[in-house]
Design a protein around this motif. Structure first.
Motif, mmCIF file in Angstrom:
data_model
loop_
_atom_site.group_PDB
_atom_site.id
_atom_site.type_symbol
_atom_site.label_atom_id
_atom_site.label_comp_id
_atom_site.label_asym_id
_atom_site.label_seq_id
_atom_site.Cartn_x
_atom_site.Cartn_y
_atom_site.Cartn_z
ATOM 1 N N ASP A 1 -17.650 10.158 33.828
ATOM 2 C CA ASP A 1 -16.509 9.745 32.735
ATOM 3 C C ASP A 1 -15.927 8.589 33.102
ATOM 4 O OD1 ASP A 1 -14.617 10.301 30.641
ATOM 5 O OD2 ASP A 1 -13.207 11.151 31.652
ATOM 6 N N GLY A 2 -15.439 8.145 31.941
ATOM 7 C CA GLY A 2 -14.785 6.605 31.819
ATOM 8 C C GLY A 2 -15.592 5.248 32.587
ATOM 9 N N VAL A 3 -14.918 4.782 33.495
ATOM 10 C CA VAL A 3 -15.713 3.678 34.149
ATOM 11 C C VAL A 3 -16.821 3.909 34.819
ATOM 12 C CG1 VAL A 3 -14.374 3.132 35.728
ATOM 13 C CG2 VAL A 3 -15.097 1.123 34.761
ATOM 14 N N LEU A 4 -17.028 5.124 35.396
ATOM 15 C CA LEU A 4 -18.054 5.583 36.312
ATOM 16 C C LEU A 4 -19.518 5.567 35.667
ATOM 17 C CD1 LEU A 4 -16.085 8.566 38.114
ATOM 18 C CD2 LEU A 4 -16.125 6.166 38.947
ATOM 19 N N VAL A 5 -19.471 5.713 34.635
ATOM 20 C CA VAL A 5 -20.592 5.669 33.877
ATOM 21 C C VAL A 5 -21.329 4.344 34.009
ATOM 22 C CG1 VAL A 5 -22.116 6.174 31.891
ATOM 23 C CG2 VAL A 5 -20.172 7.608 32.390
ATOM 24 N N LYS A 6 -20.486 3.339 33.893
ATOM 25 C CA LYS A 6 -20.923 2.049 33.785
ATOM 26 C C LYS A 6 -21.254 1.596 35.045
ATOM 27 C CE LYS A 6 -19.323 -2.877 32.352
ATOM 28 N NZ LYS A 6 -18.212 -3.680 32.041
ATOM 29 N N ILE A 7 -20.347 1.915 36.090
ATOM 30 C CA ILE A 7 -20.756 1.619 37.447
ATOM 31 C C ILE A 7 -21.882 2.045 38.025
ATOM 32 C CG2 ILE A 7 -19.800 1.628 39.701
ATOM 33 C CD1 ILE A 7 -17.032 1.730 38.723
ATOM 34 N N ALA A 8 -22.142 3.280 37.593
ATOM 35 C CA ALA A 8 -23.332 3.807 38.215
ATOM 36 C C ALA A 8 -24.687 3.437 37.546
ATOM 37 C CB ALA A 8 -23.262 5.509 37.853
ATOM 38 N N LEU A 9 -24.620 3.253 36.214
ATOM 39 C CA LEU A 9 -25.562 2.611 35.427
ATOM 40 C C LEU A 9 -26.139 1.179 35.963
ATOM 41 C CD1 LEU A 9 -27.535 2.942 32.744
ATOM 42 C CD2 LEU A 9 -25.663 1.675 31.564
ATOM 43 N N GLU A 10 -25.026 0.218 36.554
ATOM 44 C CA GLU A 10 -25.208 -1.044 37.156
ATOM 45 C C GLU A 10 -26.084 -0.874 38.307
ATOM 46 O OE1 GLU A 10 -22.808 -5.014 38.056
ATOM 47 O OE2 GLU A 10 -21.929 -3.417 37.068
ATOM 48 N N GLN A 11 -25.367 0.095 39.063
ATOM 49 C CA GLN A 11 -25.971 0.217 40.483
ATOM 50 C C GLN A 11 -27.475 0.610 40.384
ATOM 51 O OE1 GLN A 11 -23.389 2.291 43.119
ATOM 52 N NE2 GLN A 11 -21.704 0.900 43.015
ATOM 53 N N LEU A 12 -27.706 1.673 39.769
ATOM 54 C CA LEU A 12 -28.919 2.382 39.566
ATOM 55 C C LEU A 12 -29.980 1.601 38.860
ATOM 56 C CD1 LEU A 12 -28.221 6.198 38.592
ATOM 57 C CD2 LEU A 12 -28.961 5.094 40.764
ATOM 58 N N ARG A 13 -29.882 0.722 38.074
ATOM 59 C CA ARG A 13 -30.466 -0.596 37.357
ATOM 60 C C ARG A 13 -30.671 -1.350 38.385
ATOM 61 N NH1 ARG A 13 -28.724 -0.841 31.049
ATOM 62 N NH2 ARG A 13 -29.771 1.203 30.406
ATOM 63 N N ASN A 14 -30.087 -1.782 39.204
ATOM 64 C CA ASN A 14 -30.129 -2.950 40.203
ATOM 65 C C ASN A 14 -31.069 -2.348 41.441
ATOM 66 O OD1 ASN A 14 -28.772 -4.798 38.937
ATOM 67 N ND2 ASN A 14 -26.813 -4.165 40.087
ATOM 68 N N ARG A 15 -31.125 -1.028 41.741
ATOM 69 C CA ARG A 15 -31.843 -0.485 42.560
ATOM 70 C C ARG A 15 -33.193 -0.034 42.159
ATOM 71 N NH1 ARG A 15 -34.816 0.895 46.078
ATOM 72 N NH2 ARG A 15 -34.433 2.218 47.766
ATOM 73 N N PHE A 16 -33.360 0.316 40.997
ATOM 74 C CA PHE A 16 -34.837 0.718 40.186
ATOM 75 C C PHE A 16 -35.076 -0.348 39.058
ATOM 76 C CE2 PHE A 16 -33.056 4.563 42.197
ATOM 77 C CZ PHE A 16 -33.976 4.732 43.303
ATOM 78 N N PRO A 17 -35.362 -1.310 39.360
ATOM 79 C CA PRO A 17 -35.462 -2.092 38.137
ATOM 80 C C PRO A 17 -36.867 -1.693 37.354
ATOM 81 C CG PRO A 17 -36.149 -3.528 40.150
ATOM 82 C CD PRO A 17 -35.477 -1.988 40.550
ATOM 83 N N ASP A 18 -37.941 -1.217 37.837
ATOM 84 C CA ASP A 18 -39.093 -0.753 37.421
ATOM 85 C C ASP A 18 -39.005 0.621 36.808
ATOM 86 O OD1 ASP A 18 -40.080 -3.267 38.182
ATOM 87 O OD2 ASP A 18 -40.718 -2.316 40.180
ATOM 88 N N LYS A 19 -37.748 1.265 37.020
ATOM 89 C CA LYS A 19 -37.981 2.849 36.262
ATOM 90 C C LYS A 19 -37.067 2.712 35.092
ATOM 91 C CE LYS A 19 -39.148 5.356 40.202
ATOM 92 N NZ LYS A 19 -40.173 6.106 39.792
ATOM 93 N N TYR A 20 -37.083 3.837 34.173
ATOM 94 C CA TYR A 20 -36.288 4.008 33.116
ATOM 95 C C TYR A 20 -34.916 4.688 33.678
ATOM 96 C CZ TYR A 20 -34.192 5.923 29.114
ATOM 97 O OH TYR A 20 -33.323 6.645 28.020
ATOM 98 N N VAL A 21 -33.797 3.637 33.259
ATOM 99 C CA VAL A 21 -32.565 4.184 33.619
ATOM 100 C C VAL A 21 -31.709 4.370 32.553
ATOM 101 C CG1 VAL A 21 -30.529 3.979 35.194
ATOM 102 C CG2 VAL A 21 -32.571 3.271 36.001
ATOM 103 N N GLY A 22 -31.054 5.281 32.079
ATOM 104 C CA GLY A 22 -30.452 5.295 30.536
ATOM 105 C C GLY A 22 -29.398 6.461 30.696
#
Length: 296
Positions: free
Chosen positions: A257-278
């Motif tokens: 919820d809230g800002v946690l979605v944006k933080i998690a999305l940013e960290q996971l995309r930085n960690r897995f740039p070759d995978k689908y993160v949505g």
């Protein structure tokens, strides 16, 4: 000749007198003698008294019966005398009209009318009224980052200066080429964050729309240590999700919820740039899925 009439007002007196005397109201002269009494609550009403006289011009105009039969006979006799057709004159007139029409037609054929080109109407439009509020002018584009930060600092000070919160801009800098870092701090920092960060989201949305529209930049907003704490707690939670992705190639987070979605999305995309993160939606809230691009 004059009579006296009782009526509630002058208009009623005219109508009543005209019906009694058998003449038009135009030929009457009425003089009020006693005014009408309105009474009280419908009681003690009394009509006024008026003296009515016929004008002298009206007396002279006496209607006499017309002898319709005699007039009809006289008119018929006159019409018979008038109805003597003049054939010669009509022939001459028709010949004159024909010659005139032929002349006019020949003139029209000999002089063809040239069509005139239509005049183009030009509208003088003041294009300054169509300038967008969000448009960045050339002077602003040419400004340096230091000038931009000074303007943003002045705007923030003005905004929070009129608010009821004891808050101030403690740090303002360039985070990267497209992002400006803004840190707010003060005695009311907790109130600015709100329960579950709902005020933090509102302020972040407000400042982003202003900075992005005016300077074409994004923002990274920090209030006290709220963003830093949220990022560290989210990093601890995502460690288990990252291990699962590395083992089986896919995973998903719990509803966030809230800002946690944006933080998690940013960290996971930085960690897995070759995978689908949505981001996906469910009845319980938003969550993030991680898998291969061809196996969504």
């Amino acid at each position: 000749m004059s009579i006296k009439i009782e009526a509630k007002d002058l208009e009623a007196a005219y109508i009543k007198a005209a019906s009694q005397l058998g003449c038009s109201t135009i030929n009457l002269e009425i003089t009020p003698i006693r005014p009408a009494r309105k009474g009280f609550l419908g009681f003690f009403q009394k009509d006024g008294l008026f003296e009515v006289a016929i004008k002298k011009d009206g007396e002279k105009k006496v209607k006499k019966p017309k002898n319709n039969n005699n007039e009809r006979v006289e008119k018929s006799d006159r019409s018979e005398k008038v109805k003597t057709p003049k054939i010669e004159s009509t022939h001459k007139n028709s010949e004159k009209i024909d010659t005139k029409t032929t002349i006019n037609q020949s003139e029209i054929k000999s002089e063809p009318v040239k069509p005139q080109p239509a005049k183009k109407q030009t509208l003088n439009i003041d294009h300054s009224i169509f300038d967008s509020f969000h448009k960045i002018d050339e002077n602003q584009a040419a400004k340096s980052n230091d000038d931009m930060l000074i303007e943003i600092k002045a705007g923030l000070d003005k905004l929070f200066g009129v608010s009821m919160f004891d808050i101030e801009v403690s740090e303002l800098s360039i985070y990267d080429a497209d992002t400006i870092y803004i840190k707010l701090d003060g005695a009311d920092a907790a109130l600015m964050i709100g329960k579950e960060g709902y005020r933090y989201k509102a302020i972040s949305y407000l400042l982003f729309n202003w900075v992005n529209a005016r300077y074409n930049k994004g923002i990274r907003l920090e209030i006290a240590e709220f963003l830093k704490n949220q990022e560290s707690s989210m990093a601890a939670y995502l460690s288990g999700v990252i291990e699962r992705v590395e083992l089986i190639g896919k995973a998903q987070t719990k509803p966030l919820d809230g800002v946690l979605v944006k933080i998690a999305l940013e960290q996971l995309r930085n960690r897995f740039p070759d995978k689908y993160v949505g981001i996906k939606n469910s009845d319980e809230g938003k969550f993030i899925v991680i898998n291969d691009f061809h196996k969504k």
